[in-house]
Design a protein around this motif. Structure first.
Motif, short mmCIF file in Angstrom:
data_model
loop_
_atom_site.label_atom_id
_atom_site.label_comp_id
_atom_site.label_asym_id
_atom_site.label_seq_id
_atom_site.Cartn_x
_atom_site.Cartn_y
_atom_site.Cartn_z
N LEU A 89 3.58 57.77 82.68
CA LEU A 89 3.81 56.55 81.92
C LEU A 89 4.40 55.47 82.82
CD1 LEU A 89 5.55 58.12 78.78
CD2 LEU A 89 3.22 57.18 78.83
N LYS A 90 4.01 54.25 82.54
CA LYS A 90 4.60 53.09 83.19
C LYS A 90 5.62 52.52 82.21
CE LYS A 90 3.35 48.91 85.77
NZ LYS A 90 2.25 47.98 86.11
N LEU A 91 6.90 52.62 82.58
CA LEU A 91 8.01 52.29 81.67
C LEU A 91 8.74 51.04 82.12
CD1 LEU A 91 10.16 52.97 79.44
CD2 LEU A 91 11.27 54.43 81.15
N LEU A 92 8.95 50.12 81.16
CA LEU A 92 9.78 48.94 81.37
C LEU A 92 11.02 49.09 80.51
CD1 LEU A 92 10.17 46.09 82.57
CD2 LEU A 92 8.97 45.17 80.57
N HIS A 93 12.19 48.96 81.13
CA HIS A 93 13.46 49.23 80.46
C HIS A 93 14.36 48.01 80.60
CE1 HIS A 93 16.83 52.47 79.84
NE2 HIS A 93 16.84 51.52 78.91
N PHE A 94 14.62 47.35 79.48
CA PHE A 94 15.51 46.19 79.46
C PHE A 94 16.97 46.62 79.37
CE2 PHE A 94 11.51 44.36 78.26
CZ PHE A 94 11.54 43.07 78.76
N SER A 137 0.80 45.39 80.74
CA SER A 137 1.24 46.09 81.94
C SER A 137 1.88 47.45 81.70
CB SER A 137 2.25 45.23 82.71
OG SER A 137 1.66 44.07 83.22
N TYR A 138 2.55 47.66 80.54
CA TYR A 138 3.41 48.83 80.38
C TYR A 138 3.00 49.72 79.22
CZ TYR A 138 6.33 46.71 83.91
OH TYR A 138 6.78 46.18 85.09
N ASP A 139 3.04 51.02 79.48
CA ASP A 139 2.75 52.01 78.44
C ASP A 139 3.89 52.10 77.43
OD1 ASP A 139 0.27 53.26 79.61
OD2 ASP A 139 1.67 53.67 81.25
N VAL A 140 5.13 52.01 77.94
CA VAL A 140 6.32 52.18 77.09
C VAL A 140 7.33 51.10 77.46
CG1 VAL A 140 8.20 53.71 76.40
CG2 VAL A 140 5.95 54.67 76.93
N ILE A 141 7.98 50.53 76.45
CA ILE A 141 9.04 49.55 76.68
C ILE A 141 10.25 49.93 75.84
CG2 ILE A 141 9.74 47.13 76.47
CD1 ILE A 141 6.81 46.34 76.75
N PHE A 142 11.41 49.98 76.47
CA PHE A 142 12.68 50.16 75.77
C PHE A 142 13.45 48.85 75.87
CE2 PHE A 142 12.57 54.90 77.03
CZ PHE A 142 11.77 55.19 75.94
N PHE A 161 5.45 42.00 73.29
CA PHE A 161 4.08 42.31 72.85
C PHE A 161 3.08 42.01 73.97
CE2 PHE A 161 0.07 41.43 70.67
CZ PHE A 161 -0.02 42.51 69.80
N ARG A 162 3.28 40.91 74.66
CA ARG A 162 2.34 40.48 75.71
C ARG A 162 2.26 41.50 76.85
NH1 ARG A 162 2.64 38.20 80.58
NH2 ARG A 162 4.90 37.84 80.49
N GLY A 168 0.04 51.08 73.69
CA GLY A 168 1.38 51.41 74.15
C GLY A 168 2.38 51.36 73.02
N TRP A 169 3.61 51.77 73.32
CA TRP A 169 4.65 51.80 72.29
C TRP A 169 6.01 51.45 72.90
CZ3 TRP A 169 8.56 55.58 72.83
CH2 TRP A 169 8.29 56.62 73.74
#
Length: 257
Positions: A89-94, A137-142, A161-162, A168-169
């Motif tokens: 997974l490609k994960l973006l974490h804020f 760009s991302y599969d998963v975003i937290f 969303f963009r 993705g989720w």
């Protein structure tokens, strides 16, 4: 001892707290070792959790080892039921939470990006309302306990969303007043003390009500409102130190978007 920890956790600025907690938390964890409470993130047992809270203190909510709160342990329990720990997974974490940062960083299945404006744990310094990432760009975003700080939360949601891939989720937790049907926001309230009194924390700009989920749907997300606690016994809820009424917003970007 507990009063010292309470002062330390609630008065030290968060960026500084993150930096010094790496050597403080092992000491606290050792002092609080025992039975009665269990942190599923590090798998350790404690005789109690620590108190935490800005305007209103909550007892037995901060795990000594990971410094996780109710919301962190709830999220971890949810992830344990998914393929998050095994699927590439490609994960973006804020605003990466310290309880998760090192654990996610070493997971071989994750391509892990962290972002925030101030956090020392962020690899990309960015404004959530104007992200430097490409579409889809991302599969998963937290993005947990971030939106309540953002004046234009609709723009932030649109950016989430963009940059999420179709299919993705993400999980976008916020402090949610389940007794309130509509979100309350008043941009005229700028004094930190007034914000703390009205919004629950000095740097919050609104109190989210149950319309939060429809606001996410309005930007295009499919939203599942998950009450994981329905699957747990009261004893487990107490042992994990969870908020029995907390709802996890699981947000998915439909295919074809």
């Amino acid at each position: 001892m507990k009063h010292v920890f309470k002062f330390f956790l609630n008065k030290v600025p968060r960026p500084l707290l993150i930096k010094i907690s790496y050597w403080v938390s092992p000491i606290v964890a050792f002092l609080y070792r025992g039975e009665g409470y269990h942190d599923p993130i590090d798998g350790k047992n404690y005789r109690s959790f620590l108190p935490y809270g800005y305007e209103n203190q909550r007892e037995n909510v901060l795990a000594p080892g990971t410094l996780s709160l109710e919301r962190h342990r709830l999220l971890w329990l949810y992830l344990a039921e998914t393929d998050f720990f095994t699927k590439p997974l490609k994960l973006l974490h804020f605003a990466p939470e310290q309880a998760f940062y090192k654990r996610f960083k070493v997971q071989k299945n994750l391509e892990y990006t962290t972002t925030d404006i101030e956090s020392p744990l962020a690899s990309v310094k960015a404004d959530i309302c104007d992200l430097p990432f490409e579409d889809d760009s991302y599969d998963v975003i937290f993005c947990n306990h971030v939106l309540e700080h953002i004046p234009d939360d609709l723009k932030a949601m649109q950016e989430l969303f963009r940059v999420m891939k179709p299919g993705g989720w993400g999980i976008f937790q916020v402090p949610l007043d389940t007794q309130r049907s509509k979100t309350f926001q008043d941009d005229r309230i700028t004094d930190p003390k007034e914000r703390a009194k009205i919004f629950g924390q000095y740097d919050h700009v609104r109190v989210y009500g149950m319309d939060y989920f429809n606001k996410l749907r309005g930007v295009g997300f499919e939203v599942q409102e998950v009450l994981l606690q329905d699957k747990l016994t009261p004893k487990q809820i107490q042992c994990y130190g969870l908020n029995p009424s907390e709802i996890l917003p699981i947000c998915r970007k439909p295919l074809g978007n």
